[in-house]
Design a protein around this motif. Sequence first.
Motif, PDB file in Angstrom:
ATOM      1  N   SER A 192       0.825  -1.195   0.000  1.00  0.00           N
ATOM      2  CA  SER A 192       0.000   0.000   0.000  1.00  0.00           C
ATOM      3  C   SER A 192       0.865   1.252   0.000  1.00  0.00           C
ATOM      4  O   SER A 192       1.963   1.269   0.544  1.00  0.00           O
ATOM      5  CB  SER A 192      -0.903   0.005   1.239  1.00  0.00           C
ATOM      6  OG  SER A 192      -1.558   1.249   1.385  1.00  0.00           O
TER       7      SER A 192
ATOM      8  N   ALA B 121      -0.454   4.027   1.286  1.00  0.00           N
ATOM      9  CA  ALA B 121      -1.107   4.854   2.300  1.00  0.00           C
ATOM     10  C   ALA B 121      -0.118   5.283   3.377  1.00  0.00           C
ATOM     11  O   ALA B 121       0.903   4.627   3.613  1.00  0.00           O
ATOM     12  CB  ALA B 121      -2.271   4.090   2.929  1.00  0.00           C
TER      13      ALA B 121
ATOM     14  N   GLU C 186      -4.749  -1.134   5.288  1.00  0.00           N
ATOM     15  CA  GLU C 186      -3.640  -0.793   4.403  1.00  0.00           C
ATOM     16  C   GLU C 186      -2.317  -1.308   4.965  1.00  0.00           C
ATOM     17  O   GLU C 186      -1.439  -1.756   4.217  1.00  0.00           O
ATOM     18  CB  GLU C 186      -3.575   0.719   4.198  1.00  0.00           C
ATOM     19  CG  GLU C 186      -4.767   1.310   3.464  1.00  0.00           C
ATOM     20  CD  GLU C 186      -4.966   0.692   2.088  1.00  0.00           C
ATOM     21  OE1 GLU C 186      -3.973   0.620   1.326  1.00  0.00           O
ATOM     22  OE2 GLU C 186      -6.091   0.275   1.777  1.00  0.00           O
TER      23      GLU C 186
END
Length: 283
Positions: free
Chosen positions: A147, A149, A227
Amino acid sequence: MRWRGGQRGGGGIEDRRGMGVGGIAGGGLGVTVLALLGYFIFGISPETTTQVATQLGAAGSQAEGERGTPEDDAGLFVDVIGGNVNAVWSDLLMGYRAPTVVLYETGTATGCGFGQSAMGPFYCPTDQTVYLDLGFWQQMQTQLGASGADFAKAYVIAHEFGHHVQTLTGASDDVRKAQARATSQAEANRFSVALELQADCYAGVWAANAARVSGGEVALTTGDLEEGLKTASAIGDDTLQQRNGGRVSPDGFTHGTSAQRVEWLRRGYQSGDPASCDTFRGY
């Protein structure tokens, strides 16, 4: 992830970005061998870096970077998250001392030998320093399927701080001694896996306590944990071996499977208690 709410960073960043590559002791061979350790992406285990540096006689020299809080967004993020991780561990671990955090590009001298971005983020126990080439964020997302994020990035940082906690508690030294007594590489690797999974669990413990110690200025929001778990899954040994086109070889695992990394990150987050992170039980 919430982190821009006025929470100040720790101000303990040493920024070597833009300074070029530091001196290399031990010659090109040392650089080549250390670069090959890039397979163990996402935090080379402390005992591995120490052993390799010792074998190569690599020390290196590096001009000191600018100390304080970086002004760019990526550097500020590391400082704020690092400051919060330090605050959590100061609250949870008596006698906690913060590590140094070095930001660099391409390569830099460390107390464990010459470090390269190909190694991924790593912690050196010799100088008690976390080393981060922030280009790894992009690599993590585009090449490893992790991810992008903020919490996924914070998980990486907190994992490396977890290795610092292990140095302070003596867990890293215990693993080094256990590996010295091991009768096979596979047995020695089992201890590396336990050490790495504990660092994952410690990252979860930080995440569970981040909002409490910061008054909510650093905190997970909806979907952040997922995430982080996605990233933990992307960097399991079995997944990385498959991604590199090889067969899955459990005897070669050094960080744990995707399922194990997800499990221990989640366990640390759900408990918020370092005592829940005994990955060595039964060893």
